[in-house]
Design a protein around this motif. Sequence first.
Motif, PDB file in Angstrom:
ATOM      1  N   ARG A  11      33.323  24.644  43.647  1.00  0.00           N
ATOM      2  CA  ARG A  11      33.758  25.941  43.140  1.00  0.00           C
ATOM      3  C   ARG A  11      33.616  25.992  41.625  1.00  0.00           C
ATOM      4  N   PRO A  12      33.655  27.180  41.025  1.00  0.00           N
ATOM      5  CA  PRO A  12      33.642  27.265  39.560  1.00  0.00           C
ATOM      6  C   PRO A  12      34.814  26.487  38.969  1.00  0.00           C
ATOM      7  N   ALA A  70      25.331  34.456  32.648  1.00  0.00           N
ATOM      8  CA  ALA A  70      24.507  33.923  33.738  1.00  0.00           C
ATOM      9  C   ALA A  70      25.302  33.755  35.028  1.00  0.00           C
ATOM     10  N   PHE A  71      26.617  33.577  34.907  1.00  0.00           N
ATOM     11  CA  PHE A  71      27.455  33.418  36.102  1.00  0.00           C
ATOM     12  C   PHE A  71      27.400  34.658  36.977  1.00  0.00           C
ATOM     13  N   GLY A 113      25.934  21.950  31.080  1.00  0.00           N
ATOM     14  CA  GLY A 113      24.728  22.599  31.562  1.00  0.00           C
ATOM     15  C   GLY A 113      23.774  21.627  32.219  1.00  0.00           C
ATOM     16  N   GLU A 114      23.739  20.403  31.707  1.00  0.00           N
ATOM     17  CA  GLU A 114      22.825  19.385  32.235  1.00  0.00           C
ATOM     18  C   GLU A 114      23.355  18.738  33.509  1.00  0.00           C
ATOM     19  N   LEU A 115      24.667  18.469  33.570  1.00  0.00           N
ATOM     20  CA  LEU A 115      25.202  17.622  34.627  1.00  0.00           C
ATOM     21  C   LEU A 115      26.041  18.358  35.682  1.00  0.00           C
ATOM     22  N   CYS A 145      25.833  22.461  40.437  1.00  0.00           N
ATOM     23  CA  CYS A 145      26.729  22.597  41.591  1.00  0.00           C
ATOM     24  C   CYS A 145      27.843  23.600  41.338  1.00  0.00           C
ATOM     25  N   HIS A 146      28.456  23.522  40.152  1.00  0.00           N
ATOM     26  CA  HIS A 146      29.645  24.320  39.873  1.00  0.00           C
ATOM     27  C   HIS A 146      29.339  25.664  39.216  1.00  0.00           C
TER      28      HIS A 146
END
Length: 625
Positions: free
Chosen positions: A524-525, A405-406, A390-392, A396-397
């Motif tokens: 991308r995910p 949330a996605f 969640g932090e890093l 982007c992904h």
Amino acid sequence: MHRRIVLALPVAMIIAACSNLPPSEPVDKVVWLEQGEDWEGEARNWFHHVSQGTATLPIPFEWFMALEQPGVNLFGAGELVSSPDYLARLGFIPGKINRFNQSGLPVGFAVDYNVTSPVDGRQYNAIGFTCAACHTGQMTYQGTSIRYDGGPAVTDITEFTIVLFLAMFETRYSDVRFNRFAARVLGEQNTKANRKALKKAFSTNLMELIDLQLSSIEAEEQREIVAELDRSGESRTLKDIAKGLKASLKNIEGFARLDALNRIGNQVFALDANRPSNFVTPDAPVNYPHIWSSSWFEWVQYDGSIMQPMVRNAGEALGVAALVNLEPGERHFDSTVRVDALYRIEQMLAGSVPPFQARAFTGLQAPKWPEQILGAIDREQAAKGQALYGELCQGCHLPATSDPAFWSEKYWSVENDAGERLLRLKIIPADDIGTDPAQSRVLADRKVDTRGLGIDTEVYAGRDCEPLRVTEAEDASFAFSLGAVVQETTAYWYRQHGIGEAEQRRMNGERPNCLQAPGGYKARPLNGIWATAPFLHNGSVPDLYALLSPADERPDSFYLGNREFDPVRVGYRSGKGTGLTRIDTSLPGNHNSGHEFDDDEGPGVIGPALSEANRMALIEYLKTL
């Protein structure tokens, strides 16, 4: 010219033959991972062997099945190239005989019977690759072969090409071997007259292949080769070219990687268009992209360059040698591309219910970590890794696909023409992410000579899909010219089969042919990321542990082609071995920089250095996606 080339060819062939294939990897058990109820049994078999209309192998199907493996055999007839065990050493997954695969070919091989070439009208049985050849993954672990659809293949297309060429050459110039070949091909029709006719056809085909190999050599170099052959019967120039080309290809592509975009450009604008000046040496390899979920991305091509699924898929089919007529006239853009099959494949991948509506991907699903084979996931460690993600990573992904949330409208912010929501992903400039820029420059920088090809096509360009007229030119944009040729090819098929406008829009994914050359890489995910080694777009990092390390801690070189999996570092074993591909990360196209976690700020640094414990925690969480 043919006579002179034949004299020179043994030099090139001797050089090419110096490499060995990896040894066979025996397995005790085969497991296909579950990826959705629509991807089992008959459906999976169909996907593995349905034809896209390609003739990737430049010989008829029955010739391929009759060719012996290259090399000297002191004990009579050799084994066949088509042997499943032999092709498995090149990374192809053995296939089973069924109604879609009557000859027991590997996964990704398809046969088209009684094909009529739209170029010269000849009829033959074609054999080529379908999309499963490059997008079916496999790994082994302690004797179990784990296989899954939509993942990156671990094949060596370069070595396969060399094997096929050598097998043909040795068959042509060995009477004993040719007679065995003829007996297999002709069967009860194996008469002297038929053998003579077969040899003539075989020789013509081989000479065409040789000409193609030499077509990229500059005219001045060709004249020098011919002069040397006239003087001594051997060409030092050709020998040097062969050495350099083999070394280049071995470092640039090999197992698990291919310069797909440049190869498509070579096929369409150099070979199909009979324009050798458009040929470029492959120099921008990519790890075969995984294709689950991608049907619903706003930009479906892995590099964010193509919006319409049909253009992406038909372009791929042309790139692996579907035949197309590029001569202006009544049959201009007629092709062997199976547009109907491509549409059905895309429907299988996409699923029957749009994901934003279902709050889940309902087509081909990412494979789940098989704990019963690779070991249980440490849930406590994974929870720590989730916080780090969640932090890093999430910026982007995006959130994990299992996270509510996605499915926020802020990510699914665009709609296709049917009102179905598409996932908008970040495309990060190459300079910002810091990874090797070679692939990002192919579409942006490559030019092709399209004069005389009759291109005059309206496409759409850029993120806002503005209309753009593409016309022929001496230095035309490769990106937009390719998009125009593919659009014209599919349009011809639609007219030929009487497909109305509404049905065309549906088969095109309810999207225009919108193109761009973004000069970056799509984030991308990460669902199923554990099953997609090697990492970075060019496969220059062997495992997730190295990916989470600063660039100076990543291996400077390693080997690809070993399918034994490392469940701790999460990637293939990458030590030296017979016949494997050595990846030298100092070479352009192979750089392993960027996407770094490091305390020293700089290009490509996306976060602070991770401790050993944090790397392992993050890896444990990525296994759950």
